[in-house]
Write an enzyme that holds these catalytic residues in place. Structure first.
Site, short mmCIF file in Angstrom:
data_model
loop_
_atom_site.label_atom_id
_atom_site.label_comp_id
_atom_site.label_asym_id
_atom_site.label_seq_id
_atom_site.Cartn_x
_atom_site.Cartn_y
_atom_site.Cartn_z
N GLY A 45 15.42 0.21 32.76
CA GLY A 45 14.21 -0.29 32.22
C GLY A 45 13.99 -1.91 32.67
O GLY A 45 14.89 -2.46 32.99
N GLN A 50 10.94 -10.22 33.09
CA GLN A 50 12.47 -10.43 33.76
C GLN A 50 11.85 -10.66 35.00
O GLN A 50 12.99 -11.06 35.68
CB GLN A 50 12.98 -9.09 33.14
CG GLN A 50 13.47 -8.91 32.03
CD GLN A 50 14.30 -7.53 31.83
OE1 GLN A 50 13.52 -6.48 31.67
NE2 GLN A 50 15.54 -7.65 32.12
N CYS A 92 21.43 -5.83 28.80
CA CYS A 92 20.12 -6.14 29.35
C CYS A 92 20.53 -6.82 30.96
O CYS A 92 21.31 -7.85 31.21
CB CYS A 92 19.59 -7.51 28.69
SG CYS A 92 17.90 -8.00 29.17
N LEU A 93 19.68 -6.48 31.70
CA LEU A 93 19.66 -6.97 33.29
C LEU A 93 19.37 -8.59 33.15
O LEU A 93 19.94 -9.33 34.30
CB LEU A 93 18.55 -6.54 34.17
CG LEU A 93 18.87 -5.05 34.43
CD1 LEU A 93 17.58 -4.41 35.05
CD2 LEU A 93 20.08 -4.61 34.97
N HIS A 135 13.50 -1.80 23.15
CA HIS A 135 14.07 -3.08 24.02
C HIS A 135 13.09 -3.94 24.92
O HIS A 135 13.10 -5.01 24.91
CB HIS A 135 15.33 -2.67 24.72
CG HIS A 135 16.22 -3.58 25.56
ND1 HIS A 135 17.36 -4.01 25.55
CD2 HIS A 135 15.57 -4.02 26.81
CE1 HIS A 135 17.60 -4.80 26.34
NE2 HIS A 135 16.72 -4.95 27.04
N GLU A 136 12.32 -2.86 25.81
CA GLU A 136 11.51 -3.16 26.60
C GLU A 136 10.27 -4.01 25.95
O GLU A 136 9.67 -5.04 26.50
CB GLU A 136 10.99 -2.30 27.63
CG GLU A 136 12.01 -1.60 28.37
CD GLU A 136 12.90 -2.50 29.11
OE1 GLU A 136 12.82 -3.71 29.30
OE2 GLU A 136 14.25 -2.02 29.50
N HIS A 139 10.98 -7.51 24.96
CA HIS A 139 10.75 -8.63 25.94
C HIS A 139 9.47 -9.08 26.18
O HIS A 139 9.14 -10.09 26.36
CB HIS A 139 11.03 -7.80 27.29
CG HIS A 139 12.58 -7.90 27.80
ND1 HIS A 139 13.25 -8.99 28.00
CD2 HIS A 139 13.33 -6.72 27.83
CE1 HIS A 139 14.55 -8.59 28.32
NE2 HIS A 139 14.68 -7.24 28.18
O1 GNR Z 1 19.65 -1.31 31.93
C1 GNR Z 1 19.43 -1.65 30.81
N1 GNR Z 1 20.38 -0.55 30.05
C2 GNR Z 1 20.40 -0.67 28.69
C3 GNR Z 1 21.43 -0.11 27.85
C4 GNR Z 1 21.22 -0.13 26.53
C5 GNR Z 1 20.14 -0.31 25.93
C6 GNR Z 1 19.11 -1.15 26.57
C7 GNR Z 1 19.11 -0.82 27.99
S1 GNR Z 1 17.64 -1.70 28.94
C8 GNR Z 1 18.65 -2.20 30.23
C9 GNR Z 1 17.59 -2.82 31.43
C10 GNR Z 1 16.79 -4.04 30.93
O2 GNR Z 1 17.51 -5.35 30.70
N2 GNR Z 1 15.81 -4.02 30.27
O3 GNR Z 1 14.89 -4.87 30.01
NI NI Z 2 16.40 -6.22 28.96
#
Ligand code: GNR
Ligand code: NI
Length: 186
Positions: A45, A50, A92-93, A135-136, A139
């Site tokens: 995601g 980001q 998270c990236l 999660h997104e 953000h």
């Molecule tokens: O790539 C991602 N993997 C992930 C793994 C477990 C829970 C949430 C995520 S989201 C993350 C990509 C990201 O940072 N999205 O904002």
């Molecule tokens: Ni993230």
């Protein structure tokens, strides 16, 4: 075009993103760049903040982990229903190399606009898609998974991110030093 992913902590990741008023070609270009950036970084995601864009735009593709899924574009997403609790080990990236357990709703219903500006609803329960949606959308409110952790864990991660940023800056400076100079610079 693959964009650069901002590493936490950074002020742009704390901002509340602005709603999109029309899904036009500019927004679709952004969605395309975000998908390209997400795939290049091996993520499931990506939220616009980001890549330092403060707009309510998300892409999600959990198909590497849940093969029945595919790329989903969400513009102006809203959680309209949340139920139950679950714990998932998240990454998270924008916080590379870190993974910690986070508690979230087990089921969510999300309303958003698609790639063509058409409203749709998506329901996810007990899977990575349910986690990724939350999660997104977090953000877009300036919240990262580290904000769900204890301050002790968060501060340890902050120190590791500081080191990682310093190392990347040193690597970049070294790459410039080694690069063959352009003729005009000689
Ligand atoms: O790539 C991602 N993997 C992930 C793994 C477990 C829970 C949430 C995520 S989201 C993350 C990509 C990201 O940072 N999205 O904002
Ligand atoms: Ni993230």
């Amino acid at each position: 075009m693959v964009r650069e992913i901002v590493i936490w902590p950074d002020p742009v990741l704390k901002e509340i993103a602005t709603p999109v008023d029309r899904v036009d070609d500019d927004v679709r270009r952004l969605l395309d760049d975000m998908a390209e950036t997400m795939y290049a970084a091996d993520g499931v995601g990506l939220a616009a903040p980001q890549i330092a864009v403060g707009r309510r735009i998300i892409v999600i593709d959990v198909s590497p982990r849940e093969p029945d899924q595919k790329l989903i574009h969400l513009v102006n997403p809203e959680i309209v229903e949340a139920e139950g609790k679950t714990v998932y080990t998240e990454g998270c990236l924008s916080v590379p190399g870190e993974a910690e357990e986070v508690e979230r709703a087990n089921k969510v219903r999300v309303r958003a606009l698609d790639y063509f500006g058409k409203p749709f609803e998506i329901v996810a329960e007990g899977d990575l898609l349910a986690i990724a949606l939350q999660h997104e959308i977090d953000h877009l409110q300036g919240t990262l998974f580290v904000d769900h952790l204890s301050s002790l864990k968060r501060e340890l991660i902050r120190k590791r991110m500081k080191k990682l940023k310093q190392q990347r800056a040193a690597d970049a400076a070294e790459a410039v030093k080694r690069a063959p100079r352009h003729e005009s610079a000689l």
